[in-house]
Design a protein around this motif. Structure first.
Motif, PDB file in Angstrom:
ATOM      1  N   GLU A 387       0.829  -1.211   0.000  1.00  0.00           N
ATOM      2  CA  GLU A 387       0.000   0.000   0.000  1.00  0.00           C
ATOM      3  C   GLU A 387       0.862   1.260   0.000  1.00  0.00           C
ATOM      4  O   GLU A 387       0.592   2.219  -0.732  1.00  0.00           O
ATOM      5  CB  GLU A 387      -0.925  -0.005   1.221  1.00  0.00           C
ATOM      6  CG  GLU A 387      -1.871   1.180   1.276  1.00  0.00           C
ATOM      7  CD  GLU A 387      -2.763   1.157   2.506  1.00  0.00           C
ATOM      8  OE1 GLU A 387      -3.623   2.041   2.617  1.00  0.00           O
ATOM      9  OE2 GLU A 387      -2.584   0.258   3.357  1.00  0.00           O
ATOM     10  N   LEU A 388       1.930   1.272   0.797  1.00  0.00           N
ATOM     11  CA  LEU A 388       2.820   2.431   0.843  1.00  0.00           C
ATOM     12  C   LEU A 388       3.571   2.592  -0.476  1.00  0.00           C
ATOM     13  O   LEU A 388       3.806   3.722  -0.932  1.00  0.00           O
ATOM     14  CB  LEU A 388       3.804   2.297   2.001  1.00  0.00           C
ATOM     15  CG  LEU A 388       3.233   2.487   3.408  1.00  0.00           C
ATOM     16  CD1 LEU A 388       4.291   2.164   4.465  1.00  0.00           C
ATOM     17  CD2 LEU A 388       2.716   3.911   3.587  1.00  0.00           C
ATOM     18  N   LYS A 391       1.172   4.115  -2.872  1.00  0.00           N
ATOM     19  CA  LYS A 391       0.944   5.522  -2.524  1.00  0.00           C
ATOM     20  C   LYS A 391       2.086   6.378  -3.053  1.00  0.00           C
ATOM     21  O   LYS A 391       1.861   7.475  -3.597  1.00  0.00           O
ATOM     22  CB  LYS A 391       0.823   5.663  -1.006  1.00  0.00           C
ATOM     23  CG  LYS A 391       0.511   7.087  -0.543  1.00  0.00           C
ATOM     24  CD  LYS A 391       0.362   7.155   0.970  1.00  0.00           C
ATOM     25  CE  LYS A 391       0.076   8.589   1.420  1.00  0.00           C
ATOM     26  NZ  LYS A 391      -0.051   8.664   2.898  1.00  0.00           N
ATOM     27  N   TRP A 392       3.318   5.893  -2.901  1.00  0.00           N
ATOM     28  CA  TRP A 392       4.464   6.641  -3.427  1.00  0.00           C
ATOM     29  C   TRP A 392       4.401   6.715  -4.950  1.00  0.00           C
ATOM     30  O   TRP A 392       4.623   7.791  -5.537  1.00  0.00           O
ATOM     31  CB  TRP A 392       5.775   5.979  -2.998  1.00  0.00           C
ATOM     32  CG  TRP A 392       6.974   6.686  -3.558  1.00  0.00           C
ATOM     33  CD1 TRP A 392       7.550   7.834  -3.099  1.00  0.00           C
ATOM     34  CD2 TRP A 392       7.719   6.302  -4.727  1.00  0.00           C
ATOM     35  NE1 TRP A 392       8.617   8.192  -3.897  1.00  0.00           N
ATOM     36  CE2 TRP A 392       8.742   7.267  -4.902  1.00  0.00           C
ATOM     37  CE3 TRP A 392       7.635   5.247  -5.622  1.00  0.00           C
ATOM     38  CZ2 TRP A 392       9.658   7.200  -5.943  1.00  0.00           C
ATOM     39  CZ3 TRP A 392       8.556   5.175  -6.660  1.00  0.00           C
ATOM     40  CH2 TRP A 392       9.547   6.142  -6.815  1.00  0.00           C
ATOM     41  N   ASP A 394       1.813   6.603  -6.874  1.00  0.00           N
ATOM     42  CA  ASP A 394       0.745   7.520  -7.274  1.00  0.00           C
ATOM     43  C   ASP A 394       1.176   8.975  -7.108  1.00  0.00           C
ATOM     44  O   ASP A 394       0.903   9.817  -7.970  1.00  0.00           O
ATOM     45  CB  ASP A 394      -0.518   7.266  -6.448  1.00  0.00           C
ATOM     46  CG  ASP A 394      -1.220   5.969  -6.817  1.00  0.00           C
ATOM     47  OD1 ASP A 394      -1.000   5.482  -7.948  1.00  0.00           O
ATOM     48  OD2 ASP A 394      -1.970   5.428  -5.981  1.00  0.00           O
ATOM     49  N   SER A 395       1.863   9.273  -6.004  1.00  0.00           N
ATOM     50  CA  SER A 395       2.265  10.658  -5.748  1.00  0.00           C
ATOM     51  C   SER A 395       3.356  11.114  -6.709  1.00  0.00           C
ATOM     52  O   SER A 395       3.427  12.290  -7.067  1.00  0.00           O
ATOM     53  CB  SER A 395       2.744  10.820  -4.303  1.00  0.00           C
ATOM     54  OG  SER A 395       3.951  10.109  -4.077  1.00  0.00           O
ATOM     55  N   TYR A 427       3.354  -1.204 -12.560  1.00  0.00           N
ATOM     56  CA  TYR A 427       2.517  -0.144 -11.985  1.00  0.00           C
ATOM     57  C   TYR A 427       1.537   0.407 -13.017  1.00  0.00           C
ATOM     58  O   TYR A 427       0.341   0.557 -12.736  1.00  0.00           O
ATOM     59  CB  TYR A 427       3.394   0.974 -11.435  1.00  0.00           C
ATOM     60  CG  TYR A 427       2.611   2.214 -11.066  1.00  0.00           C
ATOM     61  CD1 TYR A 427       1.726   2.206  -9.989  1.00  0.00           C
ATOM     62  CD2 TYR A 427       2.747   3.388 -11.800  1.00  0.00           C
ATOM     63  CE1 TYR A 427       0.996   3.337  -9.656  1.00  0.00           C
ATOM     64  CE2 TYR A 427       2.024   4.518 -11.467  1.00  0.00           C
ATOM     65  CZ  TYR A 427       1.153   4.488 -10.402  1.00  0.00           C
ATOM     66  OH  TYR A 427       0.426   5.608 -10.075  1.00  0.00           O
ATOM     67  N   ARG A 431      -2.559   0.295 -12.932  1.00  0.00           N
ATOM     68  CA  ARG A 431      -3.385   1.515 -12.991  1.00  0.00           C
ATOM     69  C   ARG A 431      -4.046   1.692 -14.355  1.00  0.00           C
ATOM     70  O   ARG A 431      -4.740   2.678 -14.587  1.00  0.00           O
ATOM     71  CB  ARG A 431      -2.520   2.738 -12.671  1.00  0.00           C
ATOM     72  CG  ARG A 431      -2.057   2.812 -11.219  1.00  0.00           C
ATOM     73  CD  ARG A 431      -3.237   2.997 -10.286  1.00  0.00           C
ATOM     74  NE  ARG A 431      -2.854   3.207  -8.909  1.00  0.00           N
ATOM     75  CZ  ARG A 431      -3.122   2.385  -7.914  1.00  0.00           C
ATOM     76  NH1 ARG A 431      -3.795   1.257  -8.163  1.00  0.00           N
ATOM     77  NH2 ARG A 431      -2.763   2.661  -6.685  1.00  0.00           N
TER      78      ARG A 431
END
Length: 705
Positions: A387-388, A391-392, A394-395, A427, A431
């Motif tokens: 999850e982390l 999150k990275w 995506d950011s 990734y 997505r």
């Protein structure tokens, strides 16, 4: 006051907020002096906004005592001092030269005295660069006066209500250009006739009003298509300098952007200028604290005050959360230009980019291992959980995409930008960002060819084929994949050959060339087995099982999926297990073993939830709906199809949406909801026709029995 701006648009919210601050009937009461300050980057239209608001306020009868305006020229070589400004203000208040007090202190006292004897006055102090220009000009207490200040810097040392102004919205940018052209020539239809070119032009201007007024002036003078100017700006080495037109604006200001930025840069202290230049190298649409630290080699306690200072002078905008900042596109262009133009900082900038590439490569390797659900494969693990890692990713997504296209000139060895481009596959597939994947893999292939890196060339070509496959450009995909196969064969790369044959098989299956697809998957599995690629061999069998099921060899497909499932469970590979159970469920459905299919699908739903693979989960919900429909559980079937449909709409997967609507029509028909069934069928057919998908069109009967 000068006149209100002749062309003004897109600031409805800002105008309303400022009028609310100036309204003598609200806020702190009519007897209080209220000071409002508008900050924003040079060229963002602060003066136009202030004058628009001032004229509107006067029109509402709020300032019976009048309105005063002074341009403090804070960013000229010689700014107007408060001592000079007060003399002009006294004259505007009717104090003749003969009556002017001899000393500055007495002049300020007279100024405040004149204001105290008047009804409410609006005072506009434009273009301030220093609180020392503002503070002496503030009226004394009482009288209900209002002060409106504009500056490129926030006025945090004064008791003001601070406002920030950013670029215009896209529609407002288009309208500003249109109004500017049609005010000059009512018959000018270029904005209406070239909407896409105008959109691109506004983007190249960063939606900055000064830049938009400049291009409007260029278009008025030249009478050429908007697209011509777009092409010129795209080709310009210095887009900021290219944004220049002859003459001045309504308020006598030069129609040129570069001098505005030059003044801004010249005012910086050396360390702030260094940080500004280096932050300009950051890729993407925002800058994270980690990226800023890597570029500048500064720890947070030293860096954050400098970030705050750049934010205060409107060169950065802080995003909510306090760990990301945005630099306006034209400011970023300028920061990169000054770094190029100053030979003394070339090595500093090059080293910063190298540090950033190394950092991104390390972080991406760790994140990719988590996305692939094999965190133990990461050379260094920077993330505690998947999850982390996501999150990275995506950011930093836009930054990663930009840096993957860097031409960093590292002809010796494999460039970091190339490694990043090749590591983004998992990734971007997760997505469903297939357009982005196609873009970065094309750039990676070109880079690999330039540096004669045959392995990277083959990998990039194979990945590009994968992106084209997902974009349903199957013939192009096959070309790229066969090119990858040839490169792998020429270099003796057996692993590359195994991957290429498998992906060729997927594409041939999509083209319904099933015999050739089976042959390709079989070749891939054989090569993988010969070199000990146990996991890949099992994944190939899943793809082979799908083709066998498609050609009616369902029992064979069932055995293949069972074998693949056993291997993936033994290896603890959740992704492979998910794919194998999903394929097994679809095969059981085709064999008419509905209860077993339901069990398999429910298991897959749980695995997808664990991994965050919501697109596969939607596919399984749709298959579960088909199964329940055949079991006579039509309400449950409809609910499953609706759930799948909502996800497909969210993912903008219009082909999967078509399949879900077609399946919905069957469930609705069983529930005697005939009109809804017909509507769903028509929508499905329209979508299939959009893709030219004749086989699916043929499978949907044109009328219900």
């Amino acid at each position: 006051m000068p006149a209100a701006p002749a062309v003004f648009t897109g600031r409805e919210d800002e105008v309303a907020e400022l009028l609310g601050a100036l309204d003598p009937g609200v806020g702190e009461g009519s007897e209080s002096v209220v000071i409002s300050a508008v900050a924003g980057i040079g060229g963002v239209g602060k003066t136009a906004l202030a004058l628009c608001v001032a004229h509107e306020a006067r029109g509402r009868g709020w300032f019976a005592g009048g309105a005063l305006f002074v341009d403090l020229r804070g960013y000229d070589e010689v700014p107007v001092t408060a001592d000079q400004a007060v003399l002009a203000l006294l004259r505007a208040l009717g104090v003749g030269d003969a009556d002017l007090p001899p000393t500055a202190d007495e002049q300020y006292a007279r100024y405040r005295g004149e204001l105290s004897s008047r009804e409410p006055v609006l005072i506009v102090l434009d273009n301030a660069s220093d609180p020392a220009q503002i503070a002496p000009l503030l009226p004394g207490e009482g009288g209900g006066h209002r002060v409106l200040v504009t500056s490129r810097e926030v006025q945090d040392s004064l008791p003001v209500r601070q406002f920030r102004v950013d670029g215009l919205a896209p529609d407002a940018s288009r309208e500003l250009v249109d109004r500017s052209l049609r005010r000059y020539d009512p018959g000018d239809r270029r904005v209406a006739d070239e909407p896409d070119a105008v959109r691109q032009l506004a983007e190249l201007c960063g939606h900055l009003p000064l830049a938009l007024l400049i291009v409007s002036a260029l278009l008025r003078r030249r009478k050429r298509p908007v697209s011509t100017l777009v092409g010129e700006l795209r080709a310009a080495e210095d887009r900021v300098r290219a944004l220049r037109a002859k003459g001045v604006d309504q308020y006598g200001k030069e129609l040129s952007l570069r001098p505005v930025f030059d003044v801004m840069y010249a005012r910086m202290e050396p360390e702030l200028a260094r940080v500004f230049r280096l932050l300009g190298q950051a890729p993407g649409d925002s800058i994270g604290l980690g990226v800023a630290m890597t570029l500048t080699s500064l720890e947070p306690e030293c860096l954050e005050p400098l970030l705050d200072e750049l934010t205060a002078v409107s060169l950065l905008t802080a995003l909510p959360g306090g760990e990301r900042w945005v630099m306006h596109d034209l400011v970023r262009v300028y920061a990169r230009l000054v770094a190029v133009e100053d030979p003394g900082v070339h090595e500093e900038v090059a080293e910063a980019r190298r540090r950033l590439l190394r950092s991104y490569c390390q972080l991406l390797a760790s994140a990719k291992a988590h996305v692939d659900e094999i965190p133990e494969a990461a050379p260094q693990d920077y993330f505690d959980t998947r999850e982390l890692a996501l999150k990275w990713l995506d950011s930093e997504r836009t930054g990663l995409l930009e840096i993957a296209r860097w031409t960093d000139g590292e002809d010796q060895g494999r460039p970091g930008s190339l490694l990043i481009a090749l590591a983004l596959d998992s990734y971007l597939i997760l997505r469903r960002a297939f357009d982005d994947w196609a873009t970065v893999t094309k750039a990676a292939y070109e880079t690999a060819r330039r540096i004669h890196d045959s392995w990277a060339e083959a990998k990039a070509s194979d990945d590009h084929g994968g992106a084209l496959y997902h974009l349903r450009r199957f013939e192009e995909a096959e070309t790229a994949q066969r090119r990858s196969l040839q490169l792998s064969e020429d270099s003796g790369d057996a692993e590359g050959q195994a991957m290429a044959w498998d992906h060729i098989g997927l594409t041939l299956g999509a083209l319904r060339q099933y015999d050739d697809a089976i042959d390709a998957h079989t070749r891939s599995a054989r090569i993988a087995a010969e070199i000990g690629m146990v996991l890949h061999a099992s994944q190939v069998r899943i793809n082979l099982g799908s083709v066998l099921r498609a050609v009616g060899r369902t029992e064979e497909a069932h055995e293949v999926f069972k074998e693949a499932l056993t291997v993936h469970v033994e290896l603890g590979n959740k992704r492979g297990e998910t794919a194998a159970r999903s394929g097994l469920g679809m095969t059981l459905l085709k064999l008419g073993r509905h209860e077993e299919a339901v069990t398999a699908f429910v298991h897959v739903l749980g695995l997808c939830a664990e991994s965050g693979d919501w697109h596969r989960r939607a596919i399984v919900w749709n298959k579960l709906g088909q199964t329940w429909n055949e079991l006579g559980l039509h309400d449950e079937a409809l609910g499953a199809h609706v759930r799948a449909l909502n996800w497909f709409v969210f993912f903008r997967d219009r082909l999967a949406e078509a399949a879900a609507r077609a399946d919905m029509s069957s469930a609705l028909l069983q529930l005697d909801r005939t009109e809804e069934a017909l509507s769903a069928k028509r929508q499905a057919l329209d979508l299939f026709r959009e893709f030219g998908d004749k086989p699916h069109i043929a499978e949907i009967p044109m009328a219900h029995p």
